[in-house]
Write a protein that holds these residues in place. Structure first.
Motif, PDB file in Angstrom:
ATOM      1  N   MET A 142       0.832  -1.212   0.000  1.00  0.00           N
ATOM      2  CA  MET A 142       0.000   0.000   0.000  1.00  0.00           C
ATOM      3  C   MET A 142       0.868   1.265   0.000  1.00  0.00           C
ATOM      4  SD  MET A 142      -2.894   1.397  -0.214  1.00  0.00           S
ATOM      5  CE  MET A 142      -3.967  -0.029  -0.014  1.00  0.00           C
ATOM      6  N   LYS A 143       2.017   1.224   0.730  1.00  0.00           N
ATOM      7  CA  LYS A 143       2.909   2.380   0.761  1.00  0.00           C
ATOM      8  C   LYS A 143       3.444   2.699  -0.631  1.00  0.00           C
ATOM      9  CE  LYS A 143       4.458   1.858   5.570  1.00  0.00           C
ATOM     10  NZ  LYS A 143       5.636   1.654   6.457  1.00  0.00           N
ATOM     11  N   GLU A 144       3.785   1.618  -1.381  1.00  0.00           N
ATOM     12  CA  GLU A 144       4.299   1.829  -2.735  1.00  0.00           C
ATOM     13  C   GLU A 144       3.215   2.442  -3.626  1.00  0.00           C
ATOM     14  OE1 GLU A 144       4.489  -0.915  -1.090  1.00  0.00           O
ATOM     15  OE2 GLU A 144       6.621  -1.356  -0.787  1.00  0.00           O
ATOM     16  N   PHE A 145       1.971   1.966  -3.459  1.00  0.00           N
ATOM     17  CA  PHE A 145       0.857   2.491  -4.252  1.00  0.00           C
ATOM     18  C   PHE A 145       0.659   3.988  -3.973  1.00  0.00           C
ATOM     19  CE2 PHE A 145      -3.698   3.542  -4.434  1.00  0.00           C
ATOM     20  CZ  PHE A 145      -3.934   3.329  -5.788  1.00  0.00           C
ATOM     21  N   ILE A 146       0.661   4.348  -2.690  1.00  0.00           N
ATOM     22  CA  ILE A 146       0.498   5.760  -2.313  1.00  0.00           C
ATOM     23  C   ILE A 146       1.654   6.590  -2.865  1.00  0.00           C
ATOM     24  CG2 ILE A 146       0.386   7.371  -0.368  1.00  0.00           C
ATOM     25  CD1 ILE A 146      -1.005   5.170   1.238  1.00  0.00           C
ATOM     26  N   ALA A 147       2.854   6.012  -2.850  1.00  0.00           N
ATOM     27  CA  ALA A 147       4.016   6.727  -3.382  1.00  0.00           C
ATOM     28  C   ALA A 147       3.843   7.004  -4.871  1.00  0.00           C
ATOM     29  CB  ALA A 147       5.280   5.918  -3.131  1.00  0.00           C
ATOM     30  N   PHE A 148       3.302   6.018  -5.619  1.00  0.00           N
ATOM     31  CA  PHE A 148       3.052   6.217  -7.042  1.00  0.00           C
ATOM     32  C   PHE A 148       2.003   7.309  -7.266  1.00  0.00           C
ATOM     33  CE2 PHE A 148       5.238   2.253  -8.123  1.00  0.00           C
ATOM     34  CZ  PHE A 148       5.776   2.601  -9.348  1.00  0.00           C
ATOM     35  N   VAL A 149       0.963   7.317  -6.439  1.00  0.00           N
ATOM     36  CA  VAL A 149      -0.082   8.347  -6.558  1.00  0.00           C
ATOM     37  C   VAL A 149       0.512   9.737  -6.319  1.00  0.00           C
ATOM     38  CG1 VAL A 149      -2.223   9.249  -5.571  1.00  0.00           C
ATOM     39  CG2 VAL A 149      -1.955   6.790  -5.933  1.00  0.00           C
ATOM     40  N   ILE A 150       1.337   9.856  -5.278  1.00  0.00           N
ATOM     41  CA  ILE A 150       1.963  11.146  -4.964  1.00  0.00           C
ATOM     42  C   ILE A 150       2.894  11.573  -6.101  1.00  0.00           C
ATOM     43  CG2 ILE A 150       3.534  12.323  -3.387  1.00  0.00           C
ATOM     44  CD1 ILE A 150       2.418  10.568  -1.140  1.00  0.00           C
ATOM     45  N   LYS A 151       3.656  10.599  -6.638  1.00  0.00           N
ATOM     46  CA  LYS A 151       4.570  10.910  -7.750  1.00  0.00           C
ATOM     47  C   LYS A 151       3.802  11.435  -8.953  1.00  0.00           C
ATOM     48  CE  LYS A 151       5.664   7.851 -10.706  1.00  0.00           C
ATOM     49  NZ  LYS A 151       5.398   8.553 -11.998  1.00  0.00           N
ATOM     50  N   GLU A 152       2.709  10.771  -9.301  1.00  0.00           N
ATOM     51  CA  GLU A 152       1.920  11.202 -10.466  1.00  0.00           C
ATOM     52  C   GLU A 152       1.281  12.565 -10.202  1.00  0.00           C
ATOM     53  OE1 GLU A 152       0.594  11.004 -14.293  1.00  0.00           O
ATOM     54  OE2 GLU A 152       1.982   9.655 -13.249  1.00  0.00           O
ATOM     55  N   GLY A 153       0.829  12.766  -8.966  1.00  0.00           N
ATOM     56  CA  GLY A 153       0.246  14.058  -8.625  1.00  0.00           C
ATOM     57  C   GLY A 153       1.243  15.191  -8.771  1.00  0.00           C
ATOM     58  N   ARG A 154       2.483  14.947  -8.356  1.00  0.00           N
ATOM     59  CA  ARG A 154       3.518  15.970  -8.484  1.00  0.00           C
ATOM     60  C   ARG A 154       3.833  16.262  -9.941  1.00  0.00           C
ATOM     61  NH1 ARG A 154       7.683  13.898  -3.705  1.00  0.00           N
ATOM     62  NH2 ARG A 154       6.486  14.785  -1.932  1.00  0.00           N
ATOM     63  N   HIS A 155       3.841  15.217 -10.777  1.00  0.00           N
ATOM     64  CA  HIS A 155       4.064  15.421 -12.212  1.00  0.00           C
ATOM     65  C   HIS A 155       2.984  16.317 -12.800  1.00  0.00           C
ATOM     66  CE1 HIS A 155       7.572  13.069 -13.044  1.00  0.00           C
ATOM     67  NE2 HIS A 155       7.055  11.941 -12.562  1.00  0.00           N
ATOM     68  N   ILE A 156       1.754  16.076 -12.404  1.00  0.00           N
ATOM     69  CA  ILE A 156       0.636  16.879 -12.941  1.00  0.00           C
ATOM     70  C   ILE A 156       0.737  18.325 -12.467  1.00  0.00           C
ATOM     71  CG2 ILE A 156      -1.880  17.169 -12.936  1.00  0.00           C
ATOM     72  CD1 ILE A 156      -2.091  14.127 -12.616  1.00  0.00           C
ATOM     73  N   LEU A 157       1.026  18.513 -11.190  1.00  0.00           N
ATOM     74  CA  LEU A 157       1.092  19.864 -10.635  1.00  0.00           C
ATOM     75  C   LEU A 157       2.258  20.660 -11.219  1.00  0.00           C
ATOM     76  CD1 LEU A 157       0.303  19.115  -6.874  1.00  0.00           C
ATOM     77  CD2 LEU A 157      -1.225  20.099  -8.589  1.00  0.00           C
ATOM     78  N   ARG A 158       3.345  19.972 -11.613  1.00  0.00           N
ATOM     79  CA  ARG A 158       4.484  20.671 -12.202  1.00  0.00           C
ATOM     80  C   ARG A 158       4.251  21.040 -13.661  1.00  0.00           C
ATOM     81  NH1 ARG A 158       8.107  16.972  -9.273  1.00  0.00           N
ATOM     82  NH2 ARG A 158       8.181  15.693 -11.160  1.00  0.00           N
ATOM     83  N   ASP A 159       3.329  20.329 -14.308  1.00  0.00           N
ATOM     84  CA  ASP A 159       3.049  20.585 -15.733  1.00  0.00           C
ATOM     85  C   ASP A 159       2.065  21.749 -15.846  1.00  0.00           C
ATOM     86  OD1 ASP A 159       2.457  20.576 -18.418  1.00  0.00           O
ATOM     87  OD2 ASP A 159       2.342  18.389 -18.568  1.00  0.00           O
ATOM     88  N   LYS A 160       2.559  22.921 -16.202  1.00  0.00           N
ATOM     89  CA  LYS A 160       1.716  24.115 -16.261  1.00  0.00           C
ATOM     90  C   LYS A 160       0.646  24.011 -17.346  1.00  0.00           C
ATOM     91  CE  LYS A 160       5.302  27.196 -14.458  1.00  0.00           C
ATOM     92  NZ  LYS A 160       6.136  28.396 -14.703  1.00  0.00           N
ATOM     93  N   ARG A 161       0.986  23.382 -18.460  1.00  0.00           N
ATOM     94  CA  ARG A 161      -0.001  23.239 -19.542  1.00  0.00           C
ATOM     95  C   ARG A 161      -1.159  22.352 -19.112  1.00  0.00           C
ATOM     96  NH1 ARG A 161       3.887  21.449 -24.355  1.00  0.00           N
ATOM     97  NH2 ARG A 161       4.671  20.216 -22.607  1.00  0.00           N
TER      98      ARG A 161
END
Length: 353
Positions: A1-20
């Motif tokens: 579950m920790k790995e899954f949450i880590a993937f969710v956080i990683k993807e969320g950060r990618h989206i938030l960094r993408d201004k477009r």
């Protein structure tokens, strides 16, 4: 579950960094809401109207006063013959003429409406509005007319549920498919698949941030529609959110299905636009009534998910009925969700094998 949450956080950060991406996710809903709410409006306002009558009797004056006091019509001229009024319409100096017969004061009197039929939709709108106003004025044999749910005939009541259906579908399906295809195109999907997290959980982890963003967009749309466009939320807010959640899950499933078929981001974008954007706007009943379409287009509309979501939102938001009255739309959306999800997962597992 920790790995899954880590993937969710990683993807969320990618989206938030993408201004477009953030611009698409949040600017597009606001711009579309403002455009359809204010600029792209079918509301009738200040129709230039000519009154045709040979004599201005008391009853005729009452009718003309009723028209002039409404926000829909502006009386610009009084003429004596329909030919004069027609000439004004032909020269683009007037939009509509209202002709009172010579026997209007008697029970045999009548009213004729002359409109510019070059734009048949607006001509019909003018006639409908004029009939509504004239029927509310005193008559020898009055005819009452009542408009349920939208007495002011505001076009935003019609557009807002449609915008919700189109935006949630585009955000969830298009952005999810592009996100997954981007990983495949860059060659990083194989790296993710050999991680300790199961492949299916990786795909779910990439969809979760878009799920959360879709809920954020949904809340923004509901707030704007109610407080900016004055569109009522007459039905149960809980039912609106639950059905919207089902629709968001359907859109995510469709995005996952598109990602299994497309090999490049451009292909995913084109497929999403062709399958989702134009049909959602034109065939879902958002802009044009489905009942007035040819049979072949009605059949295409019947397989479009936004058609059922928009119909359900209109029932809940505008009409204020209970969720039992939208059970047919809910069942269709649930069935489509199950089909898209099963097919997408099967194709994804096939690709892995």
């Amino acid at each position: 579950m920790k790995e899954f949450i880590a993937f969710v956080i990683k993807e969320g950060r990618h989206i938030l960094r993408d201004k477009r991406t953030m611009l698409i996710l949040f600017a597009m809903p606001i711009v579309l809401m403002l455009l359809f709410g204010f600029a792209i409006s079918t509301d009738v306002r200040n129709v230039r109207t000519v009154v045709v009558t040979s004599k201005m009797s008391y009853l005729t004056q009452q009718k003309v006063l009723q028209l002039s006091q409404s926000e829909y019509f502006s009386i610009i001229r009084h003429v004596h013959t329909p030919a004069e009024a027609e000439q004004l319409i032909r020269s683009q100096k007037a939009d509509m003429a209202i002709v009172f017969s010579n026997e209007f004061d008697s029970r045999q009197g009548s009213i004729q409406l002359i409109t510019d039929g070059a734009d048949p939709n607006m001509a019909q709108q003018y006639a409908n509005y004029a009939s509504l106003v004239l029927q509310n004025a005193p008559l020898h044999n009055p005819i009452t007319m009542q408009l349920l749910y939208n007495p002011q005939m505001k076009s935003s009541y019609n557009f807002v549920p449609g915008i919700m259906g189109m935006l949630l579908m585009l955000i969830c399906a298009m952005m999810t498919s592009i996100s997954i295809v981007k990983e495949k195109e860059r060659g990083t999907m194989e790296i993710l698949l050999v991680s300790p997290v199961r492949p299916l959980l990786i795909i779910i982890a990439k969809a979760v941030p878009y799920l959360l963003l879709a809920f954020t967009v949904l809340i923004c749309i509901l707030l704007m529609s109610h407080f900016v466009l004055n569109v009522p939320l007459a039905g149960s807010l809980l039912a609106i959110i639950l059905i919207s959640s089902l629709y968001i899950l359907l859109a995510l499933s469709l995005g996952l299905l598109i990602s299994t078929m497309a090999k490049t981001q451009l292909a995913a974008l084109i497929v999403s636009a062709v399958i989702l954007l134009m049909p959602s706007a034109l065939l879902s009943g958002m802009m044009f009534p489905v009942e007035s379409m040819p049979k072949i287009l009605q059949c295409l509309s019947a397989i479009m998910p936004p058609t059922y979501y928009i119909a359900a939102m209109r029932k809940l938001m505008i009409m204020g009925v209970s969720v039992e009255n939208a059970i047919q739309e809910v069942l269709v959306l649930a069935g489509m969700t199950a089909i898209f999800l099963l097919v997408a997962l099967k194709k994804f597992n096939t690709r892995l094998e």
